[in-house]
Design a protein around this motif. Structure first.
Motif: not given
Ligand SMILES: Cc1ncc(C[n+]2csc(CCOP(=O)(O)OP(=O)(O)O)c2C)c(N)n1
Ligand SMILES: [Mg+2]
Lengths: 317, 628
Positions: A64-67, A81-83, A106-110, A134-141
């Motif tokens: 993710g962006c955060s990752s 890896l994602h998650g 990230g919020d999606g990741d976690c 937690d940006n409450q959105i999938y940023g990277m994708t």
């Protein structure tokens, strides 16, 4: 060093003093105004303040962006890896109690793809400092609904607005057995952010810090609202909580909360509108799986061979 | 060996004429809980002690507590003994001891008997109170005769009741005594086994079981004229006897692997059970993760931090681990992955054997993921290959996969006790300062090899990533850099391949037919080849221990034979089936790869019955191919 006569010194003086620059690597490629930059600064400051030895420090992340975070730290890093940051970080720490291990997720990741690992990582209570961006959105994708997106969030997967109520990571974390540290902070209150991460780092166990993040690119309105509305974001205070800095005066609501009070912590976490910043819960006595993991490290070859031979005796005919 | 006063010595049998056998297959089958397995294990151990070759395999009911006197509750053991080393479970049984008349039917379903199989069956049911049971028994006796079995009805219950109030507890040792007479086993070895088997029980329990053993033996002396001998040379070498999963566990320990990270799945789980009993005393741990993804993730984390870990699983678990396997290849993290294969696809046949995961391991990850894949072919290799796997994984900075299967997992074979070596153990984590300016992926242009920084090494800091990266570990999407990274990781396989020698052909180096196999089928294949050669067939076999990369010289070896056929336990289209043409035929998995690699027209002989391949079936295949 520092004018000390090392020969005459009996205390253990670190060989090298690390400055913030020593932890810096490359130029962070997050968007301007992205909350991730603030956390990066806070973490570098923590490293300097705590004089963390760069080679003994590992940042593990997912995708993710955060990752991307580990790429900007001059320590060891694992951008996996994602998650899956939690299992990796747990494996890193299990037999290496000498390493300082941080998890950036990230919020999606976690809370989505990695949710299973998240629950179990809380229960394992391995000594990891966990930062949930937690940006409450999938940023990277590029702007898909996240499990923490508020209902009605317009995203590329829900152009008419997201249709499910969001998951509440604080409530979830507080609901897992053996939870030991839960805090919330925000990227736009730098001293609180720093103090929270420091408290999390000092906690011996799985310290979970949810960081409210601005994503000016994909969630501009939400970020603005949270930053400006004095009713929506409130501070928690307690002698065992996060120390309040100069920013406290920017908050109209400061709420007393004892972090040993789980029921009250859950009540605050469940609040649908208001975000509380501070330490929700801490239990220093929760069982730690990493202590079990490290209980038998550094056996000598002789010890190992003796044990194996003894076990093999039973198979001799 | 001591000779307790209360145990009578065995009657002298020197004068009795005994039929000399090269090998025999014995089965003991009962309802679960009647101790058939304990009797069979003891019998196998006695035979091994006497220097015979032995292979045992347990017959385990699928359910935990099936109702008694049903086919589902049949539980037992097959013991194959021979004058020479025994490498597989063989064909149909020669002699069966059955505790009731229903259990044999579960084995008949598996085609385990043949006309002429001797059946020693408990006669208690003939006089049972229930007329239904009596009739069922009588019908079965008739049917067994019709099937050509040589039936002997044995008063096991009656004889045991002379010594114990509950014959259920004790019949197995009585049977062991009977078998010792039939096969001319040294009763002192059996007595030692009984003492071993009941070592945790009271003296009284040991004594009564010794009496039962003696009674079974003596009853057979008086009442049976089944007298065999399977000559052997008693060995002085210290032997251990275990199954493949136990051997894997010992391999993990002997390799000094300190972290086994797993999630339970049949038939792999028991490897971790055995390991868990010992690993903590040997300075390591078993981590039972929340799922297979977490299991391998944890292992990758541990390996990255300098403690090369192992993850043990089976087909469905491998499917979940796929993404992490790709990461370990991409980021060059050493790792040992053990796949105890079962029948697939999907949940498939959880307890049954198949070699169906070869292609999944070679190619199952997105992108190019070169890795080393090895296949132990004996129980002993299950042990040694783990030791080797860790060393290769670290030296080549690569995941190493071991493919075993349910047949090796459950097959029990004696082998010389390994002498553990310090060099086998993983060395302490390197914490010396990192060489200044050495990049984390400083690939050697020739070999693709590079040195790996480990957290704690000062100056070695880098961020491992699954994204395309350059020598300095930094993310790069440049066309040339990516081409180079992929090439370097692939090069390591070629480099590793150069360290291997061409495999040894079993039999003549040229002939009419070459049979190729991998993994657990070795014993059956080599036995079939030996029998066919005795009948004049010009057949040889080749067993591959490395399937990625292959050992060198295969094409040259193949060229010396008129036909080459891969024999394996996975699916291939039958060329005679509807729709199937030479062009669209799907070959068995090793055949696919070998055909692509060598351009030799390799045929497939394979099935997915979930059973170990039988030497007899392979023998028939060889004969029909060579028109003998
Ligand atoms: C197995 C897998 N599925 C999907 C993706 C694509 N993907 C990359 S990042 C991401 C979402 C990231 O969102 P979040 O965790 O909130 O991080 P952020 O970018 O917002 O910091 C997704 C779906 C992936 N890399 N791997
Ligand atoms: Mg996000």
């Amino acid at each position: 060093m520092f004018g000390l006569n090392l020969d005459a010194c009996i205390i253990d003086v670190p060989e090298k003093y690390y400055s913030v620059q020593d932890y810096e690597k490359g130029v962070a490629r997050w968007c301007p105004g992205c909350g991730d930059h603030s956390v990066l600064s806070a973490v570098k400051r923590l490293c300097k303040e705590e004089q963390l030895i760069p080679e003994k420090t590992v940042f593990v992340s997912g995708i993710g962006c955060s990752s991307r975070f580990p790429h900007y730290m001059n320590t060891y890093g694992f951008h996996g890896l994602h998650g899956r940051a939690f299992p990796v970080a747990s494996g890193v720490k299990f037999r290496r109690p000498d390493l300082n291990v941080f998890v950036v997720t990230g919020d999606g990741d976690c809370c989505s793809i990695g949710a299973g690992h998240w629950i179990h990582a809380i229960r394992y209570n391995i000594n990891l400092t966990v930062l949930l961006f937690d940006n409450q959105i999938y940023g990277m994708t590029k702007k898909q609904t996240s499990p923490t997106s508020p209902m009605g969030t317009i995203s590329n997967t829900h152009p008419e607005g997201s249709v499910l109520p969001p998951i509440n990571p604080l409530q979830t974390t507080l609901g897992v057995s053996n939870v030991s540290f839960v805090a919330q902070t925000a990227d736009w209150v730098p001293s609180h952010l720093y103090s929270t991460i420091k408290k999390a780092y000092e906690h011996q166990g799985f310290s979970f810090v949810k960081i409210l993040m601005r994503c000016p690119k994909f969630m501009p309105d939400i970020a603005k609202e949270k930053v400006s509305d004095k009713d929506m974001v409130r501070l928690l205070t307690h002698e065992n909580g996060i120390p309040l800095g100069a920013e406290a005066k920017r908050f109209t609501h400061i709420v007393e909360h004892d972090p040993s009070n789980m029921d009250h912590a859950r009540e605050l976490a469940a609040s649908p509108e208001i975000s509380y910043l501070g330490l929700f819960y801490q239990n220093k006595d929760a069982l730690r799986y990493d202590l079990y993991g490290a209980h038998n490290i550094n056996y000598t070859p002789e010890q190992k061979i003796t044990a194996i031979n003894q076990a093999m005796e039973r198979y001799v005919i | 060996m001591e000779n307790d006063s209360h145990v009578k010595t065995a009657p002298q049998q020197g004068t009795v004429k005994r039929k000399q056998l090269r090998q025999h297959i014995v089965e003991i089958i009962s309802d679960s809980g009647e101790g058939a397995q304990k009797a069979g294990q003891s019998f196998g151990a006695v035979c091994a002690k006497m220097g015979n070759g032995v292979w045992t395999v347990e017959i385990i009911p699928a359910d935990i507590q099936p109702p008694p006197r049903t086919k589902e509750s049949a539980s037992g053991i097959r013991i194959r003994i021979g004058s020479e080393r025994i490498t597989n479970a063989g064909d149909e049984a020669d002699l069966v001891v059955a505790f009731n008349e229903i259990a044999p039917y579960s084995r008949i379903d598996q085609d385990a008997f043949k006309p002429g199989t001797i059946m020693l069956i408990e006669d208690y049911w003939a006089g049972h109170d229930s007329s239904e049971i009596r009739e069922n028994y009588a019908r079965a006796m008739e049917d067994f005769e019709k099937r050509g079995y040589v039936v002997h009805q044995i008063p096991m219950e009656k004889e045991c009741l002379k010594l114990v109030p509950d014959a259920k507890k004790g019949k197995n040792m009585w049977v062991l005594g009977m078998l010792c007479f039939i096969y001319n086993r040294d009763l002192r070895f059996a007595q030692a086994q009984v003492k071993q088997a009941f070592r945790k029980k009271s003296r009284a329990v040991v004594d009564v079981n010794l009496q039962l053993l003696q009674a079974g033996y003596e009853w057979a002396v008086e009442n049976l004229d089944l007298r065999y001998d399977i000559p052997s040379i008693e060995t002085q070498q210290e032997l251990v006897v275990m199954n493949g999963n136990e051997a894997l566990g010992f391999g993990v320990l002997a390799a000094g692997i300190e972290v086994c990270s797993m999630y339970p799945i049949t038939p792999a789980t028991s490897a971790s059970h055995h390991l868990a009993e010992t690993i903590e005393k040997a300075g390591g741990l078993v981590h039972q993760a929340e799922d297979e993804i977490a299991a391998i993730g944890f292992a990758v984390g541990s390996s990255y931090a300098g403690k090369t870990a192992v993850t043990i699983t089976s087909g469905p678990g491998i499917a979940l681990k796929t993404e992490f396997i790709g990461l370990a290849v991409m980021a060059e993290v050493p790792l040992v992955i053990i796949n105890v294969q079962r029948g697939g696809p999907s949940t498939g046949l959880p307890t049954k054997v198949e070699q169906g995961d070869l292609l999944a391991l070679l190619y199952g990850q997105p992108g190019d993921t070169p890795k080393i894949v090895m296949a132990p072919s004996t129980i002993e290799e299950c042990f040694h290959f783990v030791v080797l796997a860790r060393q290769i994984a670290e030296a080549f900075r690569i995941p190493v996969v071991l493919l075993t299967d349910a047949n090796l997992a459950t097959g029990v074979q004696p082998f010389p006790r390994p002498e553990l070596k310090k060099e086998w153990l993983s060395p302490p984590i390197d914490q010396s300062p990192w060489t200044e300016d050495l990049q984390p992926y400083a690939w050697d242009k020739e070999t693709g090899l590079s040195k790996r920084p480990i957290p704690g090494q000062a100056g070695g800091m880098f961020t491992l990533t699954g994204l395309a990266h350059t020598e300095d570990g930094k993310v790069s999407y440049s066309p040339d850099q990516n081409q180079r990274g992929v090439a370097m990781r692939s090069r390591k396989l070629a480099t590793f391949g150069k360290t291997l020698k061409p495999p040894q052909v079993n039999g003549d180096p040229s002939g009419d037919l070459l049979v190729i196999g991998w993994g657990s089928t070795r014993g059956a294949i080599e036995e079939a080849v030996a029998s066919a050669r005795e009948e004049g067939a010009k057949v040889s076999s080749l067993h591959l221990r490395f399937v990625s990369p292959f050992e060198p010289g295969l094409k040259e070896i193949f060229s010396q034979f008129k036909q080459v056929v891969a024999v394996e336990i996975n699916y291939s289209d039958d060329p005679d089936d509807p729709m199937i043409t030479p062009e669209n035929r799907r070959y068995s998995q090793l055949a696919w790869v070998l055909r692509a690699q060598t351009l030799v027209d390799i045929d497939s002989f394979s099935n997915v019955h979930g059973q170990p391949l039988r030497p007899g079936h392979i023998f028939n295949m060889i004969k029909s191919r060579l028109q003998l």
